[in-house]
Design a protein around this motif. Structure first.
Motif, short mmCIF file in Angstrom:
data_model
loop_
_atom_site.label_atom_id
_atom_site.label_comp_id
_atom_site.label_asym_id
_atom_site.label_seq_id
_atom_site.Cartn_x
_atom_site.Cartn_y
_atom_site.Cartn_z
N MET A 275 -4.26 20.67 0.26
CA MET A 275 -4.80 20.93 -0.14
C MET A 275 -4.69 20.01 -1.79
O MET A 275 -5.69 19.11 -2.47
CB MET A 275 -6.69 21.96 -0.06
N ALA A 276 -4.28 21.58 -2.56
CA ALA A 276 -3.99 21.24 -4.13
C ALA A 276 -3.61 19.93 -4.13
O ALA A 276 -3.90 18.73 -4.99
CB ALA A 276 -3.13 21.79 -4.16
N ASP A 277 -2.70 19.73 -3.06
CA ASP A 277 -1.57 18.23 -3.55
C ASP A 277 -2.81 17.24 -3.12
O ASP A 277 -2.47 15.85 -4.26
CB ASP A 277 -0.48 17.64 -2.82
N LEU A 278 -3.62 16.94 -2.09
CA LEU A 278 -4.54 15.91 -2.26
C LEU A 278 -5.49 15.67 -3.07
O LEU A 278 -5.36 14.71 -3.32
CB LEU A 278 -5.27 15.78 0.11
N SER A 280 -5.10 16.83 -5.98
CA SER A 280 -4.04 16.13 -6.76
C SER A 280 -4.00 14.18 -7.14
O SER A 280 -4.57 14.13 -8.21
CB SER A 280 -3.01 16.46 -7.56
N ALA A 281 -3.46 14.05 -5.63
CA ALA A 281 -3.79 13.00 -5.77
C ALA A 281 -4.84 12.02 -5.45
O ALA A 281 -4.63 11.05 -6.74
CB ALA A 281 -3.46 12.24 -4.31
N ILE A 282 -5.73 12.73 -5.34
CA ILE A 282 -7.44 11.89 -5.45
C ILE A 282 -7.71 11.89 -6.79
O ILE A 282 -8.52 10.88 -7.93
CB ILE A 282 -8.16 12.63 -4.57
N LEU A 283 -7.20 13.65 -7.93
CA LEU A 283 -7.59 13.41 -9.56
C LEU A 283 -6.40 12.19 -10.16
O LEU A 283 -6.82 11.32 -10.59
CB LEU A 283 -7.20 14.43 -9.41
N TYR A 284 -5.27 11.73 -9.34
CA TYR A 284 -4.62 11.30 -10.26
C TYR A 284 -4.99 9.52 -10.64
O TYR A 284 -5.32 8.57 -11.04
CB TYR A 284 -2.69 11.60 -9.90
N THR A 285 -5.16 9.23 -9.46
CA THR A 285 -5.74 7.88 -8.80
C THR A 285 -6.87 7.41 -9.34
O THR A 285 -6.98 6.54 -10.46
CB THR A 285 -5.92 7.21 -7.67
N LEU A 286 -7.95 8.58 -9.71
CA LEU A 286 -9.25 8.35 -10.24
C LEU A 286 -9.07 8.38 -11.76
O LEU A 286 -9.21 7.39 -12.54
CB LEU A 286 -10.99 9.30 -8.90
N ARG A 287 -8.87 9.58 -11.92
CA ARG A 287 -8.92 9.70 -13.29
C ARG A 287 -7.54 9.10 -14.39
O ARG A 287 -7.34 8.96 -15.52
CB ARG A 287 -7.84 11.23 -13.82
N MET A 288 -5.91 9.00 -13.75
CA MET A 288 -4.98 8.06 -14.74
C MET A 288 -5.18 6.76 -13.74
O MET A 288 -5.14 5.45 -15.28
CB MET A 288 -4.03 9.39 -14.00
N THR A 363 -2.23 19.64 -9.49
CA THR A 363 -1.48 20.73 -9.25
C THR A 363 -0.28 20.64 -8.02
O THR A 363 -1.31 20.04 -6.32
CB THR A 363 -2.31 22.41 -9.05
N TRP A 364 0.87 20.78 -7.85
CA TRP A 364 1.77 19.74 -6.65
C TRP A 364 2.42 20.97 -5.50
O TRP A 364 2.70 22.24 -6.76
CB TRP A 364 3.11 19.25 -7.36
N VAL A 365 2.10 21.23 -4.94
CA VAL A 365 2.66 22.75 -3.68
C VAL A 365 3.42 22.22 -2.66
O VAL A 365 4.48 21.88 -3.43
CB VAL A 365 1.04 23.48 -2.74
N ILE A 510 -3.97 21.71 7.01
CA ILE A 510 -4.71 21.76 5.35
C ILE A 510 -4.73 23.29 5.20
O ILE A 510 -5.42 23.87 5.06
CB ILE A 510 -5.22 20.52 5.56
N TYR A 511 -4.07 23.78 4.08
CA TYR A 511 -4.02 25.25 3.28
C TYR A 511 -4.75 24.88 2.47
O TYR A 511 -4.59 23.58 1.66
CB TYR A 511 -2.08 25.50 3.35
N LEU A 512 -5.57 25.76 1.79
CA LEU A 512 -6.06 25.44 1.04
C LEU A 512 -5.35 27.01 -0.22
O LEU A 512 -6.48 27.28 -1.19
CB LEU A 512 -7.39 26.37 0.89
N ASP A 513 -4.38 26.99 -0.40
CA ASP A 513 -3.50 27.85 -1.04
C ASP A 513 -4.21 27.37 -2.59
O ASP A 513 -3.39 26.41 -2.79
CB ASP A 513 -2.08 27.98 -0.15
#
Ligand code: FAD
Length: 516
Positions: A275-278, A280-288, A363-365, A510-513
């Motif tokens: 979930m951290a990767d997913l 982060s992808a959303i964060l990056y698309t919207l914020r960056m 955060t990339w896992v 999907i892991y939530l680690d």
């Protein structure tokens, strides 16, 4: 927190710039600046980095007339400054003439082919166009004339004048002139083959050729051995009485601090999604990525609305993230025009309940690379869209056969993905065959096979992380039954691929680690 140096290191003779130093260095400077705006995750930037380093080494003695710099727009802290400079694709090269005052003063430099020759030439061409703001450290570059020769040593207190005779389209004379910027007691000028008077005085028959004029009026031909530019440069630098002046001291300290603590290595299971990767992808698309544009309207705004709407429908996210996306979707709904500051304000989401948020930093896992420039964002974006094609097939009603996710991805990549060459390749594949996709399972397979095409093209290039090779996916250990070998040839079993995708890209995988 700590910032990475991106694709370059302090030993490269260029300024490593950041949000705090870009404007301070480039604006109102007595040097001309050439800055590379890049994203450390972008494969074409990795491909281009050796060229930029080579150019930096090649023109390091042009400092302080010309300074080279680089800034990593993939750093969250640099997002704003890169958008102020209207950087929408990577890598972008910009030339700033001396005493530039605002981001718009930057002139886009185009880069053709692999070599540094064309870049060196466009730098020179741009300096020549900076008449009203000539770098004080840069000697004249225009062609020399006979009247100038007559009074030369009265007007200039140097021991030597080197004249390089050449054709109009040659850059040799100007390159050698710049190569000698840091050296005192000598002047270098170019003379055109069309200058009959000088050609006759020096009895020049071949171009290029060079002559050394001494202050007592005598002169001698400089015989060339080998490649002319390094030869002339070394010859002139070794003349008795010619020495490197004290006026330029390169700054040794990078303006960006190297990362002091490497990111903690997170052990990821290849059989899982994180979930951290997913997120982060959303964060990056919207914020960056979406925040790079001064205005969002027309097709670009529709592409963004569609993307957020698809996330709301099919992203199997945590409640807080889904609330955040729903708020954003509702906010976007009626708008026809969104300014950058309105978008940033909407993302800050201040007014909304505390149960709606996105993480602050990526955060990339599963997408962590063995070095900071590998994997990360593009890896997570592929993963996100594969997941969305699968979730759509699992969740959306059967009476709507067509995929909405695939055209949404096409729109997102086309209008927002910062790696422009990747976007062009992807658009090429979409234009060729996306309209033949009949249904949602077809969408899963289309994206799977196009991703494999990209993997095949990139295997072995410098964006291939040696610890995570680009392979035809899924490998046998993830899905044994996906591949058949018939007469020694590997074949895919598409029914098995679909079955595997629907379990691999399922909510329960999907892991939530590592979420904060
Ligand atoms: P990625 O290729 O990013 O894959 C991420 C993960 O997805 C893998 O680790 C694996 O678990 C899984 N995966 C791999 N293959 C498949 C598949 N076929 N189906 C489903 N899952 C799979 N870079 C360039 O240099 N040039 C380009 O033209 C280019 N085009 C791109 C186009 C798009 C749309 C995107 C999103 C990225 C593009 N990139 C391009 C970046 C490049 O594809 C990689 O994303 C990047 O190099 C990171 O690679 P990676 O090793 O993490 O694996």
């Amino acid at each position: 927190g700590a910032r990475s140096l991106g694709l370059y290191s302090p030993s490269d003779p260029m300024a490593l710039l950041g949000a705090d130093s870009l404007e301070r260095s480039v604006f109102n400077s007595s040097s001309a600046w050439v800055v590379e705006f890049y994203a450390s995750w972008c494969g074409h930037c990795m491909q281009f980095a050796p060229t930029w380093k080579e150019l930096a080494r090649d023109v390091k003695d042009w400092r302080p007339a010309v300074m080279l710099g680089a800034i990593d727009c993939a750093e969250m802290t640099n997002q704003k400054i890169c958008s102020e400079f209207k950087i929408t694709g990577y890598p972008t090269l910009k030339f700033f003439k001396p005493f530039s005052r605002k981001p718009d003063d930057g002139i886009r430099l185009l880069h053709h082919g692999d070599g540094i020759q064309s870049l060196r030439e466009s730098i020179i061409a741009n300096i020549e166009r900076s008449e009203d703001a000539w770098p004080p450290a840069c000697p004249p570059l225009e062609a020399f004339s006979a009247p100038e020769l007559r009074g030369f040593f009265q007007a200039n207190s140097v021991a030597y004048l080197a004249l390089i005779f050449e054709k109009e389209d040659s850059f040799l004379g100007r390159e050698v002139t710049l190569d000698m910027v840091q050296f005192d007691n000598i002047a270098v000028r170019r003379v055109l083959n069309s200058n009959e008077e000088l050609v006759k005085i020096f009895n020049v028959t071949t171009f290029p050729s060079a002559f050394l004029v001494f202050s007592n009026g005598s002169c001698s031909h400089i015989p060339v051995e080998g490649d002319s530019r390094p030869f002339y440069r070394n010859f002139l630098r070794r003349l008795p009485g010619v020495y490197r002046g004290g006026s330029f001291r390169p700054t040794v300290k990078p303006t960006v601090e190297p990362k002091t603590t490497p990111a903690l290595w997170k052990v990821a299971d290849r059989k899982k999604l994180y979930m951290a990767d997913l997120e982060s992808a959303i964060l990056y698309t919207l914020r960056m990525e979406a925040a790079r544009f001064l205005f969002l309207d027309k097709e670009r705004l529709s592409a963004l609305k569609q993307y957020v709407a698809v996330l709301v429908k099919y992203f199997p996210g945590r409640l807080v993230v889904m609330n955040y996306l729903r708020n954003l979707d509702r906010w976007l709904g009626p708008r026809t025009n969104v300014s950058q500051s309105e978008w940033e304000e909407a993302l800050r989401n201040k007014k909304e309940e505390p149960y709606a948020r996105l993480p602050e930093t990526p955060t990339w896992v599963g997408c962590q690379g063995s070095k900071p420039e590998f994997r990360g964002y593009p890896c997570s974006l592929w993963t996100l869209f594969h997941l969305l094609t699968v979730q759509e097939a699992l969740l959306s009603p059967r009476f709507i056969p067509q995929s909405q996710v695939l055209p949404t991805m096409r729109g997102y990549i086309h209008y927002f993905f910062g790696c422009r060459e990747c976007a062009d390749h992807f658009e090429g594949m979409a234009a060729e065959s996306m309209d033949r996709v009949r249904n949602k399972d077809g969408a899963i397979l289309w994206l799977w096979s196009r991703h494999n095409r990209v993997n095949a093209r990139l295997a072995g290039t410098n964006s291939d992380d040696p610890k995570f090779r680009k392979i035809q996916w899924p490998p046998r250990d993830l899905c044994w039954s996906c591949q058949l070998t018939i007469n020694g040839r590997r074949m895919w079993d598409e029914r098995e691929i679909l079955r595997f995708f629907k379990s691999h890209f399922s909510r329960s995988n999907i892991y939530l680690d590592f979420l904060n």
